[in-house]
Design an enzyme around this catalytic site. Sequence first.
Site, PDB file in Angstrom:
ATOM      1  N   CYS A 165      32.871  94.078  38.485  1.00 11.02           N
ATOM      2  CA  CYS A 165      33.875  94.734  38.800  1.00 11.02           C
ATOM      3  C   CYS A 165      33.492  96.014  39.366  1.00 11.02           C
ATOM      4  O   CYS A 165      34.054  96.837  40.107  1.00 11.02           O
ATOM      5  CB  CYS A 165      34.825  94.965  37.747  1.00 11.02           C
ATOM      6  SG  CYS A 165      35.679  93.584  37.106  1.00 11.02           S
ATOM      7  N   CYS A 171      33.172  94.762  32.706  1.00 12.23           N
ATOM      8  CA  CYS A 171      32.798  93.783  33.877  1.00 12.23           C
ATOM      9  C   CYS A 171      31.979  94.323  34.847  1.00 12.23           C
ATOM     10  O   CYS A 171      32.301  95.358  35.532  1.00 12.23           O
ATOM     11  CB  CYS A 171      34.313  93.273  34.571  1.00 12.23           C
ATOM     12  SG  CYS A 171      33.746  92.380  35.978  1.00 12.23           S
TER      13      CYS A 171
END
Length: 113
Positions: free
Chosen positions: A38, A35
Amino acid sequence: MIKAAGVDEVTDATFEDEVLRAGLPVLVEFTAAWCGPCRQLAPVLSAIAEEERGRLKVVQLDVDANQETTVAYGVLSMPTLMVFRDGEPVKAMVGARPKRRLLAELAELADVR
C-alpha cells in the site's frame, strides 16, 4: 493508513455519499497502515488522482477502521483497488502495480483514459 497526497479518505459513514453516489467513476483503494505494498501504491494513486481529476475520483478506505464496508465488498487482501460506477463495483484488482499498468487497466473502462 498510508495517506496518498491529494487522495481523500472515506469511511463506513461516508462511503455511500462519496463513492456510491458520486457523479464520476471512483477508484477506491482498500488499504491498511501495516500494508507494505500500500505504501508503494501511494505515489501512484496521488499521480492518477491529479491526472484524472474531473474524470475519475480516487479515494482510500482504511480496512482496519472500516470493517463494515470492507466485509460488504469481500475485501480480503491489501491493497485491493475497486472501481465503482453508478453505485456498483465494475472492476476489482488486488496488489500494488506501477502507474502505467494501473492506467492501462483503468483504460478498459470507457470513462477513464
